[in-house]
Design a protein around this motif. Structure first.
Motif, PDB file in Angstrom:
ATOM      1  N   LEU A 200       0.929  -1.167   0.004  1.00 50.98           N
ATOM      2  CA  LEU A 200      -0.180  -0.006  -0.008  1.00 50.98           C
ATOM      3  C   LEU A 200       0.891   1.255  -0.243  1.00 50.98           C
ATOM      4  CD1 LEU A 200      -2.611  -0.872   2.562  1.00 50.98           C
ATOM      5  CD2 LEU A 200      -2.929  -0.591  -0.037  1.00 50.98           C
ATOM      6  N   TRP A 201       2.003   1.170   0.890  1.00 47.77           N
ATOM      7  CA  TRP A 201       2.800   2.330   0.959  1.00 47.77           C
ATOM      8  C   TRP A 201       3.507   2.845  -0.520  1.00 47.77           C
ATOM      9  CZ3 TRP A 201       5.962   3.314   5.889  1.00 47.77           C
ATOM     10  CH2 TRP A 201       6.506   4.297   6.091  1.00 47.77           C
ATOM     11  N   ARG A 202       3.841   1.555  -1.303  1.00 46.49           N
ATOM     12  CA  ARG A 202       4.398   1.805  -2.452  1.00 46.49           C
ATOM     13  C   ARG A 202       3.509   2.367  -3.501  1.00 46.49           C
ATOM     14  NH1 ARG A 202       9.443  -0.587  -3.447  1.00 46.49           N
ATOM     15  NH2 ARG A 202      10.238  -2.097  -1.446  1.00 46.49           N
ATOM     16  N   VAL A 203       2.163   2.273  -3.370  1.00 44.36           N
ATOM     17  CA  VAL A 203       1.364   2.333  -4.661  1.00 44.36           C
ATOM     18  C   VAL A 203       0.544   3.507  -4.577  1.00 44.36           C
ATOM     19  CG1 VAL A 203       1.507   0.095  -5.415  1.00 44.36           C
ATOM     20  CG2 VAL A 203      -0.600   0.667  -3.960  1.00 44.36           C
ATOM     21  N   GLN A 204       0.562   3.906  -3.032  1.00 50.03           N
ATOM     22  CA  GLN A 204      -0.596   5.184  -2.682  1.00 50.03           C
ATOM     23  C   GLN A 204       0.183   6.217  -2.048  1.00 50.03           C
ATOM     24  OE1 GLN A 204      -3.749   5.775  -3.438  1.00 50.03           O
ATOM     25  NE2 GLN A 204      -3.092   7.763  -2.665  1.00 50.03           N
ATOM     26  N   LEU A 205      -0.081   7.700  -2.183  1.00 48.18           N
ATOM     27  CA  LEU A 205       0.570   8.450  -1.429  1.00 48.18           C
ATOM     28  C   LEU A 205      -0.350   8.937  -0.236  1.00 48.18           C
ATOM     29  CD1 LEU A 205       1.482  11.237  -4.371  1.00 48.18           C
ATOM     30  CD2 LEU A 205       2.858   9.624  -2.910  1.00 48.18           C
ATOM     31  N   PHE A 206       0.294   8.884   0.770  1.00 48.98           N
ATOM     32  CA  PHE A 206      -0.448   9.160   2.260  1.00 48.98           C
ATOM     33  C   PHE A 206       0.332  10.342   2.839  1.00 48.98           C
ATOM     34  CE2 PHE A 206      -0.573   4.725   1.634  1.00 48.98           C
ATOM     35  CZ  PHE A 206      -2.000   4.284   1.955  1.00 48.98           C
TER      36      PHE A 206
END
Length: 229
Positions: free
Chosen positions: A39-45
């Motif tokens: 999730l951390w690789r594919v989405q900006l948080f």
């Protein structure tokens, strides 16, 4: 804010998800290191809430068996998303290891949910270089109180309209793309389409009449909040 919550305890994860959702945040969840890394690789948080003690999964063979390792991998690829580590581990050397791996702040379990949210806001303000109070015309945003006001009168907004205006005012005068706004308001279980976003923008424009602030569309680029003319 769009937040990644990494927590393997189902009960605590559910409580935190409800609390953060009630505060108006969009939250994606991961229960193990493998899902967290993906999730951390594919989405900006805007921020990550990270438990260090995660269960071993198939990812253990690739070195992703702990939250600490997920954090190290993120920092190694240049990701500077603010990270608040939440863990039952209370030994000094483990706190130091988390901070050395790139954590921005640290809270031991058990913790107060209000303090978690306050620390998240502080981390994101620091990362974005924004202050607690932002003003444009007669429109005022108090980030600490999570409240908008026009000429001192509260501006009550539904959760998603609130988040759109928050993003456009962090800080005002900054162009925000449709993609960025949609990502902030979506989760992996529920995405926000262009039509829905445009509807939020249209309603906000009407509510900002007389505030001294207006939302301008930059075709093909996005939106910005500027002084009304």
């Amino acid at each position: 804010m769009r937040i990644l919550l990494v927590e393997d305890d189902a009960v605590l994860r559910g409580v935190m998800l409800r609390s953060l959702g009630d505060a108006g945040h969009r939250v994606d969840v991961a229960a193990n290191a493998e899902d967290a890394d993906h999730l951390w690789r594919v989405q900006l948080f805007d921020a990550v809430l990270l438990d260090l003690s995660l269960p071993a999964t198939a990812s253990e063979t690739s070195g992703l068996a702990s939250g600490l390792t997920v954090l190290r991998h993120a920092r190694a690829r240049g990701d500077r998303t603010p990270v608040l580590v939440l863990t039952a581990r209370d030994r000094t050397e483990e706190r130091i290891a988390g901070l050395d791996a790139g954590a921005d702040d640290y809270l031991g379990k058990p913790f107060d949910l209000a303090e978690v949210e306050a620390r998240l806001r502080a981390l994101v303000r620091r990362a974005q270089g924004t202050e607690d109070i932002a003003t444009l015309g007669q429109l005022k945003l108090d980030r600490k109180a999570r409240r908008f006001a026009v000429a001192g009168a509260p501006l009550d907004l539904p959760a998603r309209e609130f988040e759109v205006l928050w993003e456009l005012m962090s800080p005002p005068g900054r162009t925000v793309s449709k993609r960025a706004l949609s990502d902030k308001l979506s989760t992996f279980d529920e995405s926000l389409g262009d039509n829905a976003l445009e509807a939020f923008i249209s309603r906000l424009r009407k509510k900002l009449v007389g505030s001294g602030a207006a939302i301008r569309t930059l075709r093909g680029i996005g939106y910005l909040l500027e002084a009304a003319v």
